[in-house]
Design a protein around this motif. Structure first.
Motif, PDB file in Angstrom:
ATOM      1  N   VAL A  70       8.674  -4.032  -1.485  1.00  0.00           N
ATOM      2  CA  VAL A  70       7.703  -2.946  -1.315  1.00  0.00           C
ATOM      3  C   VAL A  70       7.622  -2.648   0.183  1.00  0.00           C
ATOM      4  O   VAL A  70       6.946  -3.330   0.932  1.00  0.00           O
ATOM      5  N   ASP A  71       8.370  -1.625   0.567  1.00  0.00           N
ATOM      6  CA  ASP A  71       8.414  -1.196   1.960  1.00  0.00           C
ATOM      7  C   ASP A  71       8.001   0.273   2.013  1.00  0.00           C
ATOM      8  O   ASP A  71       7.526   0.833   1.020  1.00  0.00           O
ATOM      9  N   ASP A  72       8.197   0.901   3.160  1.00  0.00           N
ATOM     10  CA  ASP A  72       7.812   2.309   3.302  1.00  0.00           C
ATOM     11  C   ASP A  72       8.543   3.192   2.295  1.00  0.00           C
ATOM     12  O   ASP A  72       7.950   4.097   1.709  1.00  0.00           O
ATOM     13  N   ASP A  73       9.849   2.936   2.080  1.00  0.00           N
ATOM     14  CA  ASP A  73      10.621   3.745   1.135  1.00  0.00           C
ATOM     15  C   ASP A  73      10.078   3.609  -0.281  1.00  0.00           C
ATOM     16  O   ASP A  73       9.888   4.608  -0.972  1.00  0.00           O
ATOM     17  N   ALA A  74       9.846   2.380  -0.738  1.00  0.00           N
ATOM     18  CA  ALA A  74       9.328   2.165  -2.098  1.00  0.00           C
ATOM     19  C   ALA A  74       7.949   2.811  -2.247  1.00  0.00           C
ATOM     20  O   ALA A  74       7.655   3.419  -3.274  1.00  0.00           O
ATOM     21  N   ASP A  76       6.829   5.393  -0.663  1.00  0.00           N
ATOM     22  CA  ASP A  76       6.985   6.842  -0.693  1.00  0.00           C
ATOM     23  C   ASP A  76       7.526   7.325  -2.042  1.00  0.00           C
ATOM     24  O   ASP A  76       7.161   8.398  -2.509  1.00  0.00           O
ATOM     25  N   ASP A  77       8.398   6.525  -2.649  1.00  0.00           N
ATOM     26  CA  ASP A  77       9.075   6.930  -3.888  1.00  0.00           C
ATOM     27  C   ASP A  77       8.302   6.616  -5.163  1.00  0.00           C
ATOM     28  O   ASP A  77       8.527   7.256  -6.184  1.00  0.00           O
ATOM     29  N   TYR A  78       7.411   5.632  -5.115  1.00  0.00           N
ATOM     30  CA  TYR A  78       6.735   5.157  -6.322  1.00  0.00           C
ATOM     31  C   TYR A  78       5.234   5.012  -6.090  1.00  0.00           C
ATOM     32  O   TYR A  78       4.773   4.939  -4.958  1.00  0.00           O
ATOM     33  N   ASP A  79       4.504   4.949  -7.188  1.00  0.00           N
ATOM     34  CA  ASP A  79       3.047   4.810  -7.151  1.00  0.00           C
ATOM     35  C   ASP A  79       2.698   3.325  -7.115  1.00  0.00           C
ATOM     36  O   ASP A  79       2.641   2.659  -8.162  1.00  0.00           O
ATOM     37  N   ILE A  80       2.508   2.807  -5.908  1.00  0.00           N
ATOM     38  CA  ILE A  80       2.220   1.387  -5.665  1.00  0.00           C
ATOM     39  C   ILE A  80       1.066   1.330  -4.672  1.00  0.00           C
ATOM     40  O   ILE A  80       1.144   1.937  -3.599  1.00  0.00           O
ATOM     41  N   ALA A  81       0.003   0.601  -5.007  1.00  0.00           N
ATOM     42  CA  ALA A  81      -1.120   0.494  -4.067  1.00  0.00           C
ATOM     43  C   ALA A  81      -2.106  -0.571  -4.532  1.00  0.00           C
ATOM     44  O   ALA A  81      -2.038  -1.059  -5.662  1.00  0.00           O
ATOM     45  N   LEU A  82      -3.032  -0.884  -3.658  1.00  0.00           N
ATOM     46  CA  LEU A  82      -4.196  -1.694  -3.998  1.00  0.00           C
ATOM     47  C   LEU A  82      -5.366  -0.723  -4.061  1.00  0.00           C
ATOM     48  O   LEU A  82      -5.610   0.022  -3.093  1.00  0.00           O
ATOM     49  N   PHE A  84      -9.251  -0.496  -4.108  1.00  0.00           N
ATOM     50  CA  PHE A  84     -10.519  -1.184  -3.891  1.00  0.00           C
ATOM     51  C   PHE A  84     -11.383  -0.238  -3.078  1.00  0.00           C
ATOM     52  O   PHE A  84     -11.247  -0.149  -1.864  1.00  0.00           O
ATOM     53  N   VAL A  85     -12.196   0.525  -3.747  1.00  0.00           N
ATOM     54  CA  VAL A  85     -13.053   1.557  -3.192  1.00  0.00           C
ATOM     55  C   VAL A  85     -12.217   2.701  -2.601  1.00  0.00           C
ATOM     56  O   VAL A  85     -12.740   3.659  -2.116  1.00  0.00           O
ATOM     57  N   GLY A  86     -10.952   2.604  -2.674  1.00  0.00           N
ATOM     58  CA  GLY A  86      -9.994   3.605  -2.215  1.00  0.00           C
ATOM     59  C   GLY A  86      -8.610   3.020  -2.367  1.00  0.00           C
ATOM     60  O   GLY A  86      -8.456   1.823  -2.612  1.00  0.00           O
ATOM     61  N   HIS A  87      -7.604   3.862  -2.243  1.00  0.00           N
ATOM     62  CA  HIS A  87      -6.225   3.413  -2.379  1.00  0.00           C
ATOM     63  C   HIS A  87      -5.704   2.969  -1.024  1.00  0.00           C
ATOM     64  O   HIS A  87      -5.801   3.723  -0.050  1.00  0.00           O
ATOM     65  N   ARG A  88      -5.158   1.746  -0.978  1.00  0.00           N
ATOM     66  CA  ARG A  88      -4.623   1.204   0.264  1.00  0.00           C
ATOM     67  C   ARG A  88      -3.176   0.791   0.050  1.00  0.00           C
ATOM     68  O   ARG A  88      -2.834   0.218  -0.981  1.00  0.00           O
ATOM     69  N   ASP A  89      -2.333   1.071   1.023  1.00  0.00           N
ATOM     70  CA  ASP A  89      -0.919   0.727   0.936  1.00  0.00           C
ATOM     71  C   ASP A  89      -0.721  -0.777   1.003  1.00  0.00           C
ATOM     72  O   ASP A  89      -1.491  -1.497   1.674  1.00  0.00           O
ATOM     73  N   VAL A  90       0.313  -1.228   0.310  1.00  0.00           N
ATOM     74  CA  VAL A  90       0.718  -2.624   0.368  1.00  0.00           C
ATOM     75  C   VAL A  90       2.180  -2.676   0.788  1.00  0.00           C
ATOM     76  O   VAL A  90       2.946  -1.744   0.536  1.00  0.00           O
ATOM     77  N   ARG A  91       2.557  -3.764   1.427  1.00  0.00           N
ATOM     78  CA  ARG A  91       3.949  -4.043   1.805  1.00  0.00           C
ATOM     79  C   ARG A  91       4.202  -5.496   1.461  1.00  0.00           C
ATOM     80  O   ARG A  91       3.332  -6.344   1.677  1.00  0.00           O
ATOM     81  N   GLY A  92       5.391  -5.778   0.924  1.00  0.00           N
ATOM     82  CA  GLY A  92       5.698  -7.157   0.602  1.00  0.00           C
ATOM     83  C   GLY A  92       6.830  -7.270  -0.392  1.00  0.00           C
ATOM     84  O   GLY A  92       7.692  -6.384  -0.474  1.00  0.00           O
TER      85      GLY A  92
END
Length: 130
Positions: A70-74, A76-82, A84-92
Motif C-alpha cells: 500500500v503505497d501512493d500508487d495503490a 491512488d488506484d484503489y479505495d484503501i483508507a482508515l 475514523f471521524v474522517g478518511h485517512r491515508d494508510v501506507r504499508g
C-alpha cells in the motif's frame, strides 16, 4: 499472531461482528476491519471505532501467500483508507498468510494536526483451517 487492531501502540481489539473479509477466486480483496473500541480520550466525540478498509483491491500471489504494497500508487488506484471521524491515508504492507491470517502493518498518515501513527491489524479468515 492473534487478532488485533493496534493504533499508535494501543490494541483497540477486533470487532468480528463489524469486520468482513472477502477474497475472490481471482485474488480480489474487499475487507472492512473494525476496531472494537475507540482510542482513549475520543469516546465522547468519536461516533464509531476506527475502520480499515480495502475495496476491490487485487492481491499479488507470492508463493503460498498473497500480498499488497500500500503505497501512493495503490492508494491512488484503489479505495484503501482508515476511517475514523474522517478518511485517512494508510501506507504499508498487507499479507494473507496460508494459515488464514490477514495482516496489515504500516502507518496512518498525518492529517496535518496529528503525527503519523503506527497501525497493525490482523484478522483471522474463518473457513481457512479454523
Amino acid at each position: 499472531m492473534r487478532e488485533e487492531f493496534r493504533l499508535g501502540g494501543v490494541d483497540l481489539g477486533m470487532d468480528g461482528d463489524r469486520s468482513s473479509v472477502v477474497i475472490s477466486a481471482s485474488g480480489i480483496l474487499s475487507a472492512e476491519l473494525s476496531a472494537a473500541t475507540t482510542p482513549a480520550g475520543t469516546s465522547e466525540w468519536a461516533l464509531a471505532p476506527p475502520l480499515l478498509y480495502f475495496r476491490d483491491v487485487p492481491l499479488t500471489p507470492a508463493g503460498d501467500t498473497m500480498t499488497l504494497t500500500v503505497d501512493d500508487d495503490a492508494s491512488d488506484d484503489y479505495d484503501i483508507a482508515l476511517y475514523f471521524v474522517g478518511h485517512r491515508d494508510v501506507r504499508g504492507a498487507l499479507t494473507v498468510r496460508p494459515d488464514g491470517l490477514l495482516i496489515f502493518t504500516g502507518l496512518v498518515t498525518s492529517d496535518g494536526v496529528n503525527p503519523a501513527q503506527q497501525l497493525t491489524v490482523s484478522q483471522r479468515l474463518y473457513g481457512t483451517g479454523d
